[in-house]
Design a protein around this motif. Sequence first.
Motif, mmCIF file in Angstrom:
data_model
loop_
_atom_site.group_PDB
_atom_site.id
_atom_site.type_symbol
_atom_site.label_atom_id
_atom_site.label_comp_id
_atom_site.label_asym_id
_atom_site.label_seq_id
_atom_site.Cartn_x
_atom_site.Cartn_y
_atom_site.Cartn_z
ATOM 1 N N MET A 148 6.581 28.093 24.798
ATOM 2 C CA MET A 148 6.655 29.730 24.322
ATOM 3 C C MET A 148 7.771 30.512 25.021
ATOM 4 N N ARG A 149 8.579 31.136 24.555
ATOM 5 C CA ARG A 149 9.574 31.828 25.138
ATOM 6 C C ARG A 149 9.809 33.348 24.619
ATOM 7 N N ARG A 150 9.679 34.421 25.238
ATOM 8 C CA ARG A 150 9.842 35.814 25.141
ATOM 9 C C ARG A 150 11.113 36.218 25.163
ATOM 10 N N ILE A 151 11.997 36.951 24.070
ATOM 11 C CA ILE A 151 13.254 37.079 24.206
ATOM 12 C C ILE A 151 13.366 38.732 23.893
ATOM 13 N N ASN A 152 13.966 39.520 24.448
ATOM 14 C CA ASN A 152 14.083 40.814 24.315
ATOM 15 C C ASN A 152 15.333 41.369 23.766
ATOM 16 N N PHE A 153 15.649 41.500 22.396
ATOM 17 C CA PHE A 153 16.990 41.845 21.951
ATOM 18 C C PHE A 153 16.945 43.435 21.962
ATOM 19 N N ILE A 154 17.998 43.930 23.073
ATOM 20 C CA ILE A 154 17.943 45.297 23.211
ATOM 21 C C ILE A 154 18.952 45.889 22.476
ATOM 22 N N ASN A 155 18.869 46.750 21.558
ATOM 23 C CA ASN A 155 19.860 47.419 20.836
ATOM 24 C C ASN A 155 20.151 48.517 22.081
ATOM 25 N N PRO A 156 21.451 48.596 22.391
ATOM 26 C CA PRO A 156 21.742 49.599 23.449
ATOM 27 C C PRO A 156 22.132 50.841 22.963
ATOM 28 N N PHE A 157 21.312 51.449 21.975
ATOM 29 C CA PHE A 157 21.457 52.721 21.425
ATOM 30 C C PHE A 157 20.262 53.581 21.460
ATOM 31 N N GLY A 158 20.551 54.829 21.611
ATOM 32 C CA GLY A 158 19.111 55.792 21.807
ATOM 33 C C GLY A 158 18.722 56.116 20.239
ATOM 34 N N SER A 159 18.498 55.078 19.486
ATOM 35 C CA SER A 159 18.352 55.210 17.970
ATOM 36 C C SER A 159 17.596 54.398 17.418
ATOM 37 N N PRO A 179 22.372 58.399 24.425
ATOM 38 C CA PRO A 179 23.198 58.593 23.044
ATOM 39 C C PRO A 179 23.138 57.556 22.152
ATOM 40 N N PRO A 180 23.104 58.018 20.930
ATOM 41 C CA PRO A 180 22.484 57.123 19.782
ATOM 42 C C PRO A 180 23.514 56.085 19.400
ATOM 43 N N ASP A 181 24.901 56.500 19.998
ATOM 44 C CA ASP A 181 25.862 55.314 19.372
ATOM 45 C C ASP A 181 26.666 55.021 20.755
ATOM 46 N N ILE A 182 27.395 53.779 20.800
ATOM 47 C CA ILE A 182 28.440 53.410 21.912
ATOM 48 C C ILE A 182 29.753 53.305 21.435
ATOM 49 N N ASP A 183 30.155 54.135 20.394
ATOM 50 C CA ASP A 183 31.649 54.128 19.927
ATOM 51 C C ASP A 183 32.619 54.454 21.116
ATOM 52 N N PHE A 184 32.127 55.558 21.945
ATOM 53 C CA PHE A 184 33.056 55.941 22.905
ATOM 54 C C PHE A 184 32.579 55.793 24.277
ATOM 55 N N PHE A 185 33.387 55.599 25.121
ATOM 56 C CA PHE A 185 33.288 54.832 26.574
ATOM 57 C C PHE A 185 32.402 56.012 27.401
ATOM 58 N N TYR A 186 32.488 57.356 27.068
ATOM 59 C CA TYR A 186 31.597 58.018 27.809
ATOM 60 C C TYR A 186 30.374 57.687 27.540
ATOM 61 N N ASN A 187 29.952 57.587 26.366
ATOM 62 C CA ASN A 187 28.501 57.254 26.006
ATOM 63 C C ASN A 187 28.198 55.970 26.479
ATOM 64 N N LYS A 188 28.914 55.162 26.287
ATOM 65 C CA LYS A 188 28.805 53.743 26.924
ATOM 66 C C LYS A 188 28.458 53.788 28.240
ATOM 67 N N HIS A 189 28.919 54.276 29.072
ATOM 68 C CA HIS A 189 28.552 54.314 30.681
ATOM 69 C C HIS A 189 27.319 55.140 30.891
#
Length: 263
Positions: free
Chosen positions: A1-12, A42-52
């Motif tokens: 058994m292995r547990r994997i967390n797929f994290i969508n790095p968005f606040g949405s 932030p809900p999206d990562i399209d811009f680098f300020y949000n990314k950081h």
Amino acid sequence: MRRINFINPFGSVSYDGIIKKTLGHYCAEGTEMVVTHLENCPPDIDFFYNKHMIEQSLYEEVMRSEETGFDAVIIGCLYDPGLRVARELVDIPVIGPLEASLQMASNFGHSTMILTDHRKAVPFHYDEIRLRGQGATVKGVDAIDWFVKDMINDRGAVAQDVVRLSTEAANRFGAETVIMGCTIIAAIYQEYLMEGGEPAEVPILNPNLMALKMAEGLADLHKKGAYTLARSGYYMKPTGHFAEEFKRARRIWNQSKPDFTQN
């Protein structure tokens, strides 16, 4: 058994369902894949300020994943945000879809290219290709000109653009395969195929799938004591008197992080 967390790095929560739908059936027997997203960022990562800003929340989620018993983490964005820093923080495998796709691409063809979402991401991926020493086999980067908040609401149009533009771009760059350069584009294209759509003429690598299979393999190795991060250099952990400084910094961040639920 292995547990994997797929994290969508968005606040949405908007992208969790399609990842689960299109990736869950690829899980090996004994894999429990949980799809999560970040809270209060932030809900999206399209811009680098949000990314950081997103990356700081992401580090906390990666550490919580290890603390709550996950065997591996996938950072679900082809920017691979915070990937190397996250490896400094935990002992379980942390997988980036771009890195996994570049490492596995030679199993699908002699050369590849990246077809990303929007023009801002094109130079970023060129930089990442050079950083990873893949310049000889990655022939180029192009974009389908969609932002993630728009594409999720018009999946049919995105899928048609993938079918058309992936073949055009591969021929233009002389690449044998295409890495789908956004995890959400890849999920939309996979959903289109699952619903009976005609595939593109060129082989397309789904970065979500590449990351999943690498996560499963490294999780198994880690559980059997055969995966150990080198801690003498790049991935050195903050230990000794640095450990107390790290704990203080983490405590301060969690007490003062911004509230993105406010307008």
